[in-house]
Write a protein that holds these residues in place. Structure first.
Motif, PDB file in Angstrom:
ATOM      1  N   ASN A  30       0.816  -1.216   0.000  1.00  0.00           N
ATOM      2  CA  ASN A  30       0.000   0.000   0.000  1.00  0.00           C
ATOM      3  C   ASN A  30       0.848   1.262   0.000  1.00  0.00           C
ATOM      4  OD1 ASN A  30      -2.398  -1.432  -0.169  1.00  0.00           O
ATOM      5  ND2 ASN A  30      -2.472  -1.725   2.030  1.00  0.00           N
ATOM      6  N   TYR A  31       1.958   1.248   0.736  1.00  0.00           N
ATOM      7  CA  TYR A  31       2.892   2.380   0.670  1.00  0.00           C
ATOM      8  C   TYR A  31       3.412   2.547  -0.770  1.00  0.00           C
ATOM      9  CZ  TYR A  31       3.609   3.106   5.741  1.00  0.00           C
ATOM     10  OH  TYR A  31       3.474   3.405   7.068  1.00  0.00           O
ATOM     11  N   ALA A  32       3.798   1.437  -1.385  1.00  0.00           N
ATOM     12  CA  ALA A  32       4.357   1.489  -2.740  1.00  0.00           C
ATOM     13  C   ALA A  32       3.342   2.042  -3.736  1.00  0.00           C
ATOM     14  CB  ALA A  32       4.838   0.102  -3.163  1.00  0.00           C
ATOM     15  N   ASN A  33       2.127   1.547  -3.686  1.00  0.00           N
ATOM     16  CA  ASN A  33       1.107   2.052  -4.603  1.00  0.00           C
ATOM     17  C   ASN A  33       0.750   3.506  -4.309  1.00  0.00           C
ATOM     18  OD1 ASN A  33       0.664   0.077  -6.536  1.00  0.00           O
ATOM     19  ND2 ASN A  33      -0.684  -1.093  -5.205  1.00  0.00           N
ATOM     20  N   ALA A  34       0.747   3.890  -3.043  1.00  0.00           N
ATOM     21  CA  ALA A  34       0.465   5.284  -2.692  1.00  0.00           C
ATOM     22  C   ALA A  34       1.528   6.202  -3.293  1.00  0.00           C
ATOM     23  CB  ALA A  34       0.400   5.444  -1.179  1.00  0.00           C
ATOM     24  N   ALA A  35       2.800   5.825  -3.176  1.00  0.00           N
ATOM     25  CA  ALA A  35       3.874   6.629  -3.761  1.00  0.00           C
ATOM     26  C   ALA A  35       3.719   6.723  -5.275  1.00  0.00           C
ATOM     27  CB  ALA A  35       5.241   6.039  -3.396  1.00  0.00           C
ATOM     28  N   ALA A  36       3.392   5.616  -5.914  1.00  0.00           N
ATOM     29  CA  ALA A  36       3.223   5.611  -7.376  1.00  0.00           C
ATOM     30  C   ALA A  36       2.048   6.475  -7.810  1.00  0.00           C
ATOM     31  CB  ALA A  36       3.045   4.180  -7.873  1.00  0.00           C
ATOM     32  N   ILE A  37       0.951   6.415  -7.076  1.00  0.00           N
ATOM     33  CA  ILE A  37      -0.227   7.234  -7.408  1.00  0.00           C
ATOM     34  C   ILE A  37       0.137   8.716  -7.359  1.00  0.00           C
ATOM     35  CG2 ILE A  37      -2.483   7.986  -6.513  1.00  0.00           C
ATOM     36  CD1 ILE A  37      -2.934   4.941  -5.835  1.00  0.00           C
ATOM     37  N   LEU A  38       0.834   9.130  -6.314  1.00  0.00           N
ATOM     38  CA  LEU A  38       1.231  10.535  -6.217  1.00  0.00           C
ATOM     39  C   LEU A  38       2.213  10.917  -7.322  1.00  0.00           C
ATOM     40  CD1 LEU A  38       1.621  10.853  -2.358  1.00  0.00           C
ATOM     41  CD2 LEU A  38      -0.165  11.889  -3.781  1.00  0.00           C
ATOM     42  N   ASN A  46       9.996  15.039  -8.413  1.00  0.00           N
ATOM     43  CA  ASN A  46      11.140  14.196  -8.749  1.00  0.00           C
ATOM     44  C   ASN A  46      11.420  13.147  -7.673  1.00  0.00           C
ATOM     45  OD1 ASN A  46      12.027  16.393  -7.130  1.00  0.00           O
ATOM     46  ND2 ASN A  46      14.146  16.021  -7.737  1.00  0.00           N
ATOM     47  N   TRP A  47      10.675  13.197  -6.558  1.00  0.00           N
ATOM     48  CA  TRP A  47      10.846  12.167  -5.523  1.00  0.00           C
ATOM     49  C   TRP A  47       9.581  12.114  -4.673  1.00  0.00           C
ATOM     50  CZ3 TRP A  47      11.008  10.395  -0.560  1.00  0.00           C
ATOM     51  CH2 TRP A  47      11.810   9.273  -0.314  1.00  0.00           C
ATOM     52  N   VAL A  48       9.068  10.909  -4.476  1.00  0.00           N
ATOM     53  CA  VAL A  48       7.908  10.682  -3.603  1.00  0.00           C
ATOM     54  C   VAL A  48       8.177   9.410  -2.819  1.00  0.00           C
ATOM     55  CG1 VAL A  48       5.449  10.114  -3.478  1.00  0.00           C
ATOM     56  CG2 VAL A  48       6.253  11.708  -5.228  1.00  0.00           C
ATOM     57  N   GLY A  49       8.041   9.481  -1.510  1.00  0.00           N
ATOM     58  CA  GLY A  49       8.238   8.269  -0.732  1.00  0.00           C
ATOM     59  C   GLY A  49       7.921   8.439   0.728  1.00  0.00           C
ATOM     60  N   GLY A  67      12.002   7.704  -7.385  1.00  0.00           N
ATOM     61  CA  GLY A  67      12.956   8.782  -7.564  1.00  0.00           C
ATOM     62  C   GLY A  67      14.360   8.238  -7.434  1.00  0.00           C
ATOM     63  N   LYS A  68      15.315   9.142  -7.334  1.00  0.00           N
ATOM     64  CA  LYS A  68      16.715   8.740  -7.170  1.00  0.00           C
ATOM     65  C   LYS A  68      16.922   8.105  -5.803  1.00  0.00           C
ATOM     66  CE  LYS A  68      18.609  12.230 -10.271  1.00  0.00           C
ATOM     67  NZ  LYS A  68      19.464  13.435 -10.357  1.00  0.00           N
ATOM     68  N   PRO A  69      17.975   7.292  -5.648  1.00  0.00           N
ATOM     69  CA  PRO A  69      18.278   6.722  -4.334  1.00  0.00           C
ATOM     70  C   PRO A  69      18.352   7.834  -3.289  1.00  0.00           C
ATOM     71  CG  PRO A  69      19.689   5.754  -5.991  1.00  0.00           C
ATOM     72  CD  PRO A  69      18.950   6.883  -6.670  1.00  0.00           C
ATOM     73  N   ILE A 125       3.911   6.900  12.992  1.00  0.00           N
ATOM     74  CA  ILE A 125       4.297   5.861  12.038  1.00  0.00           C
ATOM     75  C   ILE A 125       5.460   6.308  11.158  1.00  0.00           C
ATOM     76  CG2 ILE A 125       3.518   4.534  10.037  1.00  0.00           C
ATOM     77  CD1 ILE A 125       0.756   4.459  11.323  1.00  0.00           C
ATOM     78  N   GLY A 126       5.436   7.548  10.712  1.00  0.00           N
ATOM     79  CA  GLY A 126       6.475   8.044   9.818  1.00  0.00           C
ATOM     80  C   GLY A 126       6.020   9.306   9.122  1.00  0.00           C
ATOM     81  N   VAL A 127       6.511   9.486   7.877  1.00  0.00           N
ATOM     82  CA  VAL A 127       6.149  10.665   7.101  1.00  0.00           C
ATOM     83  C   VAL A 127       6.037  10.313   5.618  1.00  0.00           C
ATOM     84  CG1 VAL A 127       7.278  12.296   8.690  1.00  0.00           C
ATOM     85  CG2 VAL A 127       8.529  11.450   6.695  1.00  0.00           C
ATOM     86  N   LEU A 128       5.249  11.115   4.920  1.00  0.00           N
ATOM     87  CA  LEU A 128       5.228  11.153   3.465  1.00  0.00           C
ATOM     88  C   LEU A 128       6.126  12.315   3.065  1.00  0.00           C
ATOM     89  CD1 LEU A 128       4.149  10.679   0.559  1.00  0.00           C
ATOM     90  CD2 LEU A 128       2.199  12.132   1.183  1.00  0.00           C
ATOM     91  N   ASP A 129       7.085  12.067   2.197  1.00  0.00           N
ATOM     92  CA  ASP A 129       8.062  13.073   1.774  1.00  0.00           C
ATOM     93  C   ASP A 129       7.968  13.223   0.262  1.00  0.00           C
ATOM     94  OD1 ASP A 129      10.290  14.755   1.558  1.00  0.00           O
ATOM     95  OD2 ASP A 129      11.737  13.135   1.801  1.00  0.00           O
TER      96      ASP A 129
END
Length: 159
Positions: A30-38, A46-49, A67-69, A125-129
């Motif tokens: 779900n995290y992975a798909n959320a990042a891809a949707i955004l 240039n970076w979502v995660g 995005g980049k590493p 839990i964390g953050v969306l960046d």
């Protein structure tokens, strides 16, 4: 206006996708798909995660992203990610070069928004960046929409 219309389109897309996948028990998915949707539905990114809090080691660890590493571990209070996590407030940075202590992962990033992810009972839990190569990329409406997006995601990652 119906409640569905008041929900930002990006949150509707996330909810529809996750529900359609029946993936409630698969947090990382779900995290992975959320990042891809955004990444695919917002302009000039240039970076979502996600950075996820490891309370045993008191560190934010890199989660699913596009995005980049990026820096793998960030201490609470370090950079924009750690500051948003520690303050439990969304931080919008119009020019990352003006943010004291900014942690550079992609030299092309010029603005950033970081949204904390916290359960209703206060568990951090964390953050969306999210980074953009444009200066002043993130508006107040983007902030409101992304905060709603995190709230929509929360039931699928905090089980």
């Amino acid at each position: 206006m119906s409640e569905k219309q008041a929900t930002p389109l990006i949150s509707q897309l996330l909810a529809t996708w996750i529900e359609g996948e029946a993936s409630q028990a698969y947090t990382i998915t779900n995290y992975a798909n959320a990042a891809a949707i955004l990444f695919q539905n917002m302009r000039a990114l240039n970076w979502v995660g996600f950075y996820l809090f490891d309370e045993v080691n008191n560190v934010m660890s890199l989660g699913p992203f596009l995005g980049k590493p990026a820096v793998a571990l960030i201490a609470p209070n370090a950079g924009v990610v750690g500051s948003a996590f520690s303050s439990q407030q969304t931080i919008v940075v119009d020019d990352v070069n003006q943010f004291s202590g900014h942690i550079v992962c992609d030299a092309d990033s010029n603005s950033e928004i970081v949204v904390p992810i916290t359960t209703a009972d206060g568990r951090q839990i964390g953050v969306l960046d999210i980074d953009s190569p444009e200066l002043n990329r993130f508006s107040r409406q983007d902030q409101a929409d992304l905060e709603d997006f995190v709230a929509t995601l929360l039931p699928y990652i905090s089980a």
